[in-house]
Design an enzyme around this catalytic site. Structure first.
Site, PDB file in Angstrom:
ATOM      1  N   ASN A   1       0.830  -1.214   0.000  1.00 11.65           N
ATOM      2  CA  ASN A   1       0.000   0.000   0.000  1.00 11.65           C
ATOM      3  C   ASN A   1       0.859   1.258   0.000  1.00 11.65           C
ATOM      4  OD1 ASN A   1      -2.545  -1.055  -0.114  1.00 11.65           O
ATOM      5  ND2 ASN A   1      -2.897  -1.009   2.096  1.00 11.65           N
TER       6      ASN A   1
ATOM      7  N   PHE B   1      -5.830   2.643  10.946  1.00 11.93           N
ATOM      8  CA  PHE B   1      -6.281   1.785   9.859  1.00 11.93           C
ATOM      9  C   PHE B   1      -5.726   2.329   8.546  1.00 11.93           C
ATOM     10  CE2 PHE B   1      -9.188   1.494  13.334  1.00 11.93           C
ATOM     11  CZ  PHE B   1      -9.608   0.182  13.379  1.00 11.93           C
ATOM     12  N   GLU B   2      -5.271   1.435   7.667  1.00  7.99           N
ATOM     13  CA  GLU B   2      -4.521   1.889   6.503  1.00  7.99           C
ATOM     14  C   GLU B   2      -5.362   2.689   5.509  1.00  7.99           C
ATOM     15  OE1 GLU B   2      -3.977  -2.250   6.363  1.00  7.99           O
ATOM     16  OE2 GLU B   2      -4.087  -2.285   4.188  1.00  7.99           O
ATOM     17  N   ASN B   3      -6.672   2.602   5.622  1.00 10.70           N
ATOM     18  CA  ASN B   3      -7.497   3.414   4.716  1.00 10.70           C
ATOM     19  C   ASN B   3      -7.536   4.880   5.150  1.00 10.70           C
ATOM     20  OD1 ASN B   3      -9.038   2.997   6.999  1.00 10.70           O
ATOM     21  ND2 ASN B   3     -10.918   2.498   5.904  1.00 10.70           N
ATOM     22  N   GLY B   4      -6.970   5.185   6.342  1.00 12.41           N
ATOM     23  CA  GLY B   4      -6.900   6.578   6.782  1.00 12.41           C
ATOM     24  C   GLY B   4      -7.731   6.888   8.006  1.00 12.41           C
TER      25      GLY B   4
END
Lengths: 295, 254
Positions: free
Chosen positions: A105, B52-55
């Site tokens: 990512n 969380f990696e989505n922000g």
């Protein structure tokens, strides 16, 4: 120039065969399914898709034969599971061979960020020692000129077009987004141009009333289409992801005589049959989103 | 507080939650760790913060059950919604105490593969790294949760997606990884730590009802067991109640 247009016209004008397209950049939210399905309808070919985690959208585009390469960290859908079209294309070349440029990512985010910042690469400390970076066309191990540290240089990745779905924007393409943002902002800045779909087209004054919320400035944007697209991917403040819809895109319809029959993955749902895009049209015909509560 | 109704996944989630200490910054990851974080936050680690990696950054468990990090209950009531690069910069900066990972394969030195598998000689393409390689490279320590079966526990991963200790202690420094590495592997059969000298996985406890022979049969290398091999404590009544609250339909722990 008038930017507001129907989605079909926007895709027809701005999405060309062979283009590098960043989409599904929100990481599970704001996935532009309507635009993806319009690309399928218009039968674009040899696209290179860019996105960290694409939801099932990339899988659908791959299954429809639109894609020659994916540049991504993860292809699939967390709720619905494995992306079978992706697997089939990589493993068996069906419906056409698919190249994959693997990333983490952070590396795909930095590749796009480098392009957004106008520099040829960005340094990072991630993914060193992994097979992801081994012989990678866009990554090199380098020595820091200041500290002597071993770093990973991630080369810039500039999409021809970034397709974003936003909660609202004005007629110039100035867009308000909220919720988790993934790499949407960097992708908009990195691309040659942006195709924006939005839940709601609003007056200019709504945008300027909250400038901190304007995360994509309109001067980056070529086309704006108002599309109710919240339900398939989930849109913060508006709608949950539609798990049942994902499930429907996996099981139906099966071409006669090609049942699952113990194979590792279900048969290709659009394997050269007439009306091959029917299931995707079903997926695209989203219902109207609930209105946001307070505005 | 064991009853016959306790599942191995409930044991795993409770064990994962106990890896989170109060006040720590946690990179949460997907599936079972989502539940582990919610559990820790609700019970013994009320000041833990989740990234969380989505922000998304949040300091409270989601108000309703979630399947994935992008679900609205994980966003509503969050402390902050931001970009991937922003949250991952905290990771790269060294501010994340513990990160959670899963994998299709985990090997003797805690390396993970989520890119390529093989089934009877046929190569199978898996989804890829997502944020796992970043978490494995950059968190101060990692906790791996994985279903324990022989095909998932090869001596050496087929493809190294997310780094553990590579070929042994010292490998991470050699390749340029300045910190971190796996601290714990929680499987459906037991819990492992890592030998301070060699970096090899060492069995520390077996889950209730699991024998050492059974675990060895499901592992692709001769497993070293700690001299004080214990039984993994099952979930307490309190933990079990919380698991059922966050996973009411048993989607993840049933």
């Amino acid at each position: 120039m008038q930017k507001v247009m129907a989605l079909a016209e926007a895709v027809s004008r701005y999405v060309r065969d062979g283009m590098v397209i960043a989409m599904g950049t929100g990481l599970e939210s704001c996935i532009p399914f309507a635009a993806g399905h319009e690309i399928i309808r218009q039968r674009r070919r040899d696209l290179v898709l860019v996105g960290p985690i694409s939801d099932i959208l990339f899988d659908q585009l791959i299954g429809a034969g639109c894609v020659s390469k994916v540049i991504a960290a993860w292809v699939g859908n967390v709720g619905a599971g494995i992306a079978y079209n992706f697997r089939r294309a990589v493993e068996e070349g069906i419906p056409r061979p698919l190249a994959v440029e693997d990333h983490s990512n952070l590396t795909v985010a930095l590749a796009v960020s480098a392009a957004a910042m106008g520099v040829p690469y960005l340094p990072a400390r991630t993914a060193l020692g992994t097979d992801i970076v081994r012989d990678h066309e866009r990554m090199r191990e380098v020595t820091c000129p200041f500290t002597g540290d071993r770093l990973l240089a991630v080369g810039a990745l500039r999409p021809d077009i970034t397709i974003l779905h936003a909660q609202r924007c004005d007629r110039h393409g100035n867009a308000h987004l909220w919720g988790n943002l993934g790499i949407s902002l960097e992708a908009a800045r990195a691309a040659e141009t942006v195709l924006l779909t939005c839940e709601e087209l609003v007056d200019d004054a709504v945008i300027t009333s909250d400038p901190n919320r304007t995360l994509v400035p309109g001067f980056l944007v070529s086309a704006v289409a108002e599309v109710r697209d919240a339900r398939a991917g989930g849109l913060p403040g508006l709608a949950r992801p539609d798990g049942a819809r994902h499930a429907r895109t996996r099981g139906v319809p099966e071409p006669p005589g090609r049942g699952p029959g113990g194979t590792a993955s279900p048969p290709h749902p659009a394997a050269g049959r007439p009306g091959e895009l029917r299931f995707l049209r079903t997926a695209a015909s989203c219902g109207r989103a609930r209105s946001p509560g307070a505005r | 507080m064991r009853t016959s109704a306790i599942t191995r996944r409930q044991v795993m989630v409770a064990a994962a939650a106990r890896e989170i200490r109060d006040g720590e910054v946690v990179f949460v990851g997907m599936r079972l760790p989502l539940l582990g974080f919610a559990l820790a936050r609700a019970l013994h680690a009320p000041r833990a913060v989740g990234l969380f990696e989505n922000g998304v950054i949040r300091s409270s468990p989601p108000a309703a059950p979630i399947i994935t990090m992008g679900d609205p209950p994980n966003i509503a009531g969050a402390l902050m919604c931001t970009t991937l690069v922003d949250v991952m910069s905290h990771l790269q900066r060294g501010r994340v105490d513990v990160g959670f990972l899963g994998g299709a394969e985990v090997d003797r030195f805690g390396n993970l593969n989520t890119t390529w598998a093989e089934d009877r000689g046929r190569r199978i393409r898996l989804p890829g790294s997502g944020g796992a390689a970043d978490i494995a490279a950059l968190a101060r320590r990692t906790v791996v949760l994985v279903h324990h079966e022989r095909r998932r526990f090869p001596e050496r991963v087929r493809y190294l997606t997310s780094p553990g200790f590579g070929t042994g202690r010292g490998w991470r420094e050699t390749v340029g990884l300045s910190r971190g590495g796996p601290g714990r592997v929680i499987t459906s059969l037991g819990m492992f730590g890592f030998d301070a000298e060699s970096g090899e996985m060492v069995l520390e406890s077996l889950h209730p009802g699991v024998t050492l022979e059974e675990l060895r049969a499901e592992t692709g290398w001769p497993v070293r067991a700690a001299p004080d091999l214990r039984e993994t404590p099952g979930p307490t009544r309190e933990e079990l109640d919380a698991i059922r609250r966050f996973d009411p339909d048993g989607l993840w722990t049933g």
